[in-house]
Design a protein around this motif. Structure first.
Motif, PDB file in Angstrom:
ATOM      1  N   ASN A  68       0.781  -1.182  -0.141  1.00  0.00           N
ATOM      2  CA  ASN A  68       0.047  -0.031  -0.027  1.00  0.00           C
ATOM      3  C   ASN A  68       0.736   1.200  -0.188  1.00  0.00           C
ATOM      4  O   ASN A  68       1.853   1.270   0.387  1.00  0.00           O
ATOM      5  CB  ASN A  68      -0.885  -0.002   1.381  1.00  0.00           C
ATOM      6  N   LEU A  69       0.266   2.288  -0.634  1.00  0.00           N
ATOM      7  CA  LEU A  69       0.942   3.687  -0.573  1.00  0.00           C
ATOM      8  C   LEU A  69      -0.109   4.511   0.204  1.00  0.00           C
ATOM      9  O   LEU A  69      -1.329   4.574  -0.156  1.00  0.00           O
ATOM     10  CB  LEU A  69       1.469   4.279  -1.962  1.00  0.00           C
ATOM     11  N   ALA A  70       0.310   5.070   1.217  1.00  0.00           N
ATOM     12  CA  ALA A  70      -0.444   6.150   1.857  1.00  0.00           C
ATOM     13  C   ALA A  70       0.159   7.631   2.021  1.00  0.00           C
ATOM     14  O   ALA A  70       1.318   7.739   2.163  1.00  0.00           O
ATOM     15  CB  ALA A  70      -0.863   5.443   3.272  1.00  0.00           C
ATOM     16  N   VAL A  71      -0.672   8.450   2.328  1.00  0.00           N
ATOM     17  CA  VAL A  71      -0.263   9.777   2.626  1.00  0.00           C
ATOM     18  C   VAL A  71      -1.036  10.423   3.909  1.00  0.00           C
ATOM     19  O   VAL A  71      -2.022   9.790   4.300  1.00  0.00           O
ATOM     20  CB  VAL A  71      -0.650  11.018   1.578  1.00  0.00           C
TER      21      VAL A  71
ATOM     22  N   GLU B   3      -5.353  12.557   9.421  1.00  0.00           N
ATOM     23  CA  GLU B   3      -5.790  11.249   8.948  1.00  0.00           C
ATOM     24  C   GLU B   3      -4.784  10.619   7.785  1.00  0.00           C
ATOM     25  O   GLU B   3      -4.451  11.266   7.023  1.00  0.00           O
ATOM     26  CB  GLU B   3      -7.246  11.007   8.467  1.00  0.00           C
ATOM     27  N   VAL B   4      -4.408   9.236   8.140  1.00  0.00           N
ATOM     28  CA  VAL B   4      -3.822   8.433   6.797  1.00  0.00           C
ATOM     29  C   VAL B   4      -4.991   8.138   5.968  1.00  0.00           C
ATOM     30  O   VAL B   4      -6.187   7.698   6.085  1.00  0.00           O
ATOM     31  CB  VAL B   4      -3.413   7.161   7.451  1.00  0.00           C
ATOM     32  N   VAL B   5      -4.754   8.200   4.545  1.00  0.00           N
ATOM     33  CA  VAL B   5      -5.297   8.186   3.462  1.00  0.00           C
ATOM     34  C   VAL B   5      -4.782   7.150   2.437  1.00  0.00           C
ATOM     35  O   VAL B   5      -3.546   7.474   1.998  1.00  0.00           O
ATOM     36  CB  VAL B   5      -5.879   9.418   2.691  1.00  0.00           C
ATOM     37  N   TYR B   6      -5.120   6.003   2.320  1.00  0.00           N
ATOM     38  CA  TYR B   6      -4.594   4.943   1.288  1.00  0.00           C
ATOM     39  C   TYR B   6      -4.914   5.211  -0.199  1.00  0.00           C
ATOM     40  O   TYR B   6      -5.916   5.577  -0.408  1.00  0.00           O
ATOM     41  CB  TYR B   6      -5.035   3.482   1.725  1.00  0.00           C
TER      42      TYR B   6
ATOM     43  N   ARG C 137      -9.680   5.985   5.109  1.00  0.00           N
ATOM     44  CA  ARG C 137      -9.235   7.036   5.996  1.00  0.00           C
ATOM     45  C   ARG C 137      -9.083   6.305   7.516  1.00  0.00           C
ATOM     46  O   ARG C 137     -10.102   5.769   7.871  1.00  0.00           O
ATOM     47  CB  ARG C 137      -9.851   8.304   6.146  1.00  0.00           C
ATOM     48  N   VAL C 138      -8.191   6.329   7.939  1.00  0.00           N
ATOM     49  CA  VAL C 138      -7.941   5.705   9.484  1.00  0.00           C
ATOM     50  C   VAL C 138      -6.866   6.699  10.401  1.00  0.00           C
ATOM     51  O   VAL C 138      -6.392   7.567   9.608  1.00  0.00           O
ATOM     52  CB  VAL C 138      -7.158   4.534   9.436  1.00  0.00           C
ATOM     53  N   LEU C 139      -6.868   6.772  11.594  1.00  0.00           N
ATOM     54  CA  LEU C 139      -6.124   7.565  12.212  1.00  0.00           C
ATOM     55  C   LEU C 139      -4.722   6.851  12.303  1.00  0.00           C
ATOM     56  O   LEU C 139      -4.394   5.734  12.286  1.00  0.00           O
ATOM     57  CB  LEU C 139      -6.474   7.532  13.820  1.00  0.00           C
ATOM     58  N   PRO C 140      -3.614   7.610  12.222  1.00  0.00           N
ATOM     59  CA  PRO C 140      -2.126   7.314  12.258  1.00  0.00           C
ATOM     60  C   PRO C 140      -1.501   6.386  13.327  1.00  0.00           C
ATOM     61  O   PRO C 140      -0.835   5.559  12.756  1.00  0.00           O
ATOM     62  CB  PRO C 140      -1.432   8.562  11.984  1.00  0.00           C
TER      63      PRO C 140
ATOM     64  N   ALA D 125       4.302  10.796   3.197  1.00  0.00           N
ATOM     65  CA  ALA D 125       3.824   9.487   2.662  1.00  0.00           C
ATOM     66  C   ALA D 125       4.730   8.365   3.260  1.00  0.00           C
ATOM     67  O   ALA D 125       5.681   8.463   3.728  1.00  0.00           O
ATOM     68  CB  ALA D 125       3.964   9.835   1.037  1.00  0.00           C
ATOM     69  N   ALA D 126       4.108   7.170   2.991  1.00  0.00           N
ATOM     70  CA  ALA D 126       4.690   5.941   3.387  1.00  0.00           C
ATOM     71  C   ALA D 126       4.328   4.868   2.445  1.00  0.00           C
ATOM     72  O   ALA D 126       3.209   4.756   2.002  1.00  0.00           O
ATOM     73  CB  ALA D 126       4.622   5.527   5.045  1.00  0.00           C
TER      74      ALA D 126
END
Length: 251
Positions: free
Chosen positions: A103-106, A111-114, A133-136, A214-215
């Motif tokens: 996965n790539l997320a920002v 919030e984290v968005v994939y 969207r999730v909490l980091p 991003a990660a």
């Protein structure tokens, strides 16, 4: 709702917040439910919703509940293609190397968005919907990105969001989580040890020179994605993260 930023247009920000709340509710909600989640007065919500309905971004069902409208599809597909154009080939390459879902997320606000994914070819695999969207604090990608923030900024973010537990393994103490970020910086990666979903392990690496936080992550059942497997695949994850970072600056 978060405080209004300086120079922001309040009605525009509220309209987009309503769209986000509809998405959080699974795409459908009543006016009273939106009022409960946003804290806005019903007349304000009704006025904004009527405008969004007229524009096609929201639709009213026969049961008088509201759903996300079809005009959002084009926007979402275009945004997805923009990210996918440069990211997906590298994510697919990493899947070929490690065999698990990538996965790539920002980090978008708090919030984290994939934003992109390449799935594993295993019949039993991890699946995170693009756009979720999730909490980091309970994710590998989230912790990888939090570690890149100055500690006062990370602390302020956690104060705003709180640290709710998704599983018994979720870190819910801010001091403990902040202390763990120093280890993430030192080793260059973050782990999710069943903190978002029991039985799932995730290793995530930040994109260090990307224009935004991003990660990239690899996730799978902890029976396959053992700690030994993480150690073996880490060089590949680090290499792809570096290439993704380079490509992000060109996108």
């Amino acid at each position: 709702m978060a405080p209004e930023p300086a120079g922001g247009v309040q009605s525009l920000r509220r309209a987009f917040d309503l769209l986000e709340r509809l998405a959080d509710a699974g795409g459908e909600a009543s006016l009273s439910e939106l009022a409960a989640t946003t804290g806005l007065p019903l007349p304000t919500i009704h006025r904004l919703i009527r405008t969004l309905v007229a524009l096609g971004y929201v639709r009213q069902n026969s049961n008088r509940r509201y759903t996300l409208g079809s005009r959002l599809i084009r926007l979402g597909e275009t945004a997805s293609r923009q990210f996918g154009r440069w990211a997906r080939p590298l994510l697919a390459e990493l899947v070929d190397r490690v065999g698990e879902t990538v996965n790539l997320a920002v980090l978008d606000g708090d919030e984290v968005v994939y934003v992109a994914q390449a799935p594993s070819r295993h019949s039993v695999r991890m699946f995170t919907e693009v756009g979720r969207r999730v909490l980091p604090h309970g994710t590998g990608v989230g912790k990888a990105m939090l570690a890149q923030l100055p500690r006062d900024e990370a602390r302020a973010l956690l104060e705003r969001t709180g640290l709710p537990a998704s599983t018994p393994n979720t870190i819910t103490d801010a001091a403990e989580l902040l202390a763990s970020l120093d280890l993430v910086v030192e080793q260059g990666y973050a782990l999710d040890e069943g903190e978002q979903e029991v039985g799932v392990r995730c290793v995530a690496v930040p994109l260090r020179d990307a224009p935004a936080l991003a990660a990239v992550s690899v996730s799978g059942p902890d029976s396959r994605l053992t700690k030994e497997a993480v150690t073996r695949m880490l060089p590949d994850v680090l290499r792809i993260a570096e290439r993704l970072s380079t490509e992000a600056t060109r996108a």
